[in-house]
Design a protein around this motif. Structure first.
Motif, PDB file in Angstrom:
ATOM      1  N   LEU A 178       0.830  -1.204   0.000  1.00 23.22           N
ATOM      2  CA  LEU A 178       0.000   0.000   0.000  1.00 23.22           C
ATOM      3  C   LEU A 178       0.863   1.253   0.000  1.00 23.22           C
ATOM      4  CD1 LEU A 178      -2.810   1.225   0.194  1.00 23.22           C
ATOM      5  CD2 LEU A 178      -2.682   0.987   2.675  1.00 23.22           C
ATOM      6  N   ASP A 179       1.939   1.217   0.767  1.00 25.92           N
ATOM      7  CA  ASP A 179       2.793   2.395   0.919  1.00 25.92           C
ATOM      8  C   ASP A 179       3.557   2.754  -0.342  1.00 25.92           C
ATOM      9  OD1 ASP A 179       2.585   2.598   4.028  1.00 25.92           O
ATOM     10  OD2 ASP A 179       3.023   0.514   3.589  1.00 25.92           O
ATOM     11  N   ALA A 180       3.469   1.919  -1.351  1.00 22.88           N
ATOM     12  CA  ALA A 180       4.182   2.220  -2.592  1.00 22.88           C
ATOM     13  C   ALA A 180       3.224   2.657  -3.696  1.00 22.88           C
ATOM     14  CB  ALA A 180       4.983   1.003  -3.038  1.00 22.88           C
ATOM     15  N   GLN A 181       1.926   2.743  -3.387  1.00 20.61           N
ATOM     16  CA  GLN A 181       0.951   3.097  -4.415  1.00 20.61           C
ATOM     17  C   GLN A 181       0.771   4.614  -4.505  1.00 20.61           C
ATOM     18  OE1 GLN A 181       0.039   0.378  -6.164  1.00 20.61           O
ATOM     19  NE2 GLN A 181       1.334  -0.615  -4.646  1.00 20.61           N
ATOM     20  N   TYR A 215      -2.221   6.264  -2.565  1.00 18.36           N
ATOM     21  CA  TYR A 215      -2.028   6.372  -1.116  1.00 18.36           C
ATOM     22  C   TYR A 215      -1.050   7.487  -0.790  1.00 18.36           C
ATOM     23  CZ  TYR A 215      -1.145   4.951   3.704  1.00 18.36           C
ATOM     24  OH  TYR A 215      -1.027   4.936   5.077  1.00 18.36           O
ATOM     25  N   LEU A 216       0.044   7.550  -1.510  1.00 20.46           N
ATOM     26  CA  LEU A 216       1.040   8.590  -1.262  1.00 20.46           C
ATOM     27  C   LEU A 216       0.462   9.983  -1.534  1.00 20.46           C
ATOM     28  CD1 LEU A 216       4.187   6.865  -2.802  1.00 20.46           C
ATOM     29  CD2 LEU A 216       3.641   7.191  -0.373  1.00 20.46           C
TER      30      LEU A 216
END
Lengths: 138, 138
Positions: free
Chosen positions: B8-11, B14-15
DNA sequence: CACAATCCGTTTGTACACCAACAATTCCGC
DNA sequence: GCGGAATTGTTGGTGTACAAACGGATTGTG
């Protein structure tokens, strides 16, 4: 001294709003069953297992009032269940249901496709650069 | 083949949500009197003069339902007035009031400071790069 | 142990943001 | 000029988002 020029089209906030609009449209086209927020919460729950409602909220950067609505809608869809925490009577422990797990796994590819398409105006190099810079603004 | 990893933190989405949250907080600290949306609409109105409600909406990338609420709130604050278009009985022409103009001019510096602070984790070079890439994702 | 500070979840209120539907008006093609 | 198409503003519905306030539970400190 002249008034400093103000070009709305050059402000970060405005550009982010526009980029986000485009991204939301791409997401909705690929994954009509869930909103990006709901998908994020479900993904985290599948990723790190059962969590209290507020803890999940912190894990996806949503405040208590926001995560409540998201959790309610995920429960209404049968993707998540809530059970009281035996160790802390304030807490509700949220878990992904089997349906939720399966759905998430089936949507992973689509989720990656959404990111791909959102970044498609940029070259591979630019995509990496952009994500790197963007991550530093969170 | 294993399931493709989903972080998720690389999408991008989301960012972007996280970066936007930080930006909104910075904006609210600098300009508590207006929301970013209201500021954008007022800025455009001052920049290009009187416009019909929907035309203003298009000029700031808000759909008809959204710009209505924003325009209503700007009118309630006395920053904008609405007058019927003599040439088209469907239209309401929106204009910035003197108060609105003055307020906008007084807030221009703050607006630029908001963008500055939002981008402050990046170097000058990186800021230019980021804005360039971001603009291409709108 | 007592009590203050904190945390949990909830509710209320405001503000985007978009979709879908609607009536009134204007535009356009034939 | 007339009738279908498009546009304007409005409404209602859903879904984030955050602030502020609340009662109940738990934790930490003295």
């Amino acid at each position: 001294m002249t008034q400093p020029a103000y070009s709305l089209d050059a402000q970060v906030g405005y550009l982010m709003r526009r980029a986000n609009q485009r991204h939301l449209a791409i997401f909705a086209a690929h994954i009509p069953a869930l909103t990006p927020t709901q998908f994020a919460a479900l993904a985290r729950l599948c990723e790190i297992g059962p969590l209290s409602q507020n803890a999940l909220g912190r894990a996806v950067a949503m405040d208590a009032a926001t995560i409540k609505g998201v959790a309610d809608r995920l429960r209404a869809k049968g993707l998540v269940t809530a059970a009281p925490d035996p160790d802390d009577r304030r807490r509700m422990i949220l878990s992904a249901t089997a349906t939720g797990q399966t759905l998430f796994e089936r949507l992973v590819d689509e989720g990656l496709a959404v990111s791909d398409e959102t970044l498609s105006p940029l070259s591979q190099d630019e995509q990496r650069q952009f994500l790197d810079l963007l991550a530093r603004l969170g």
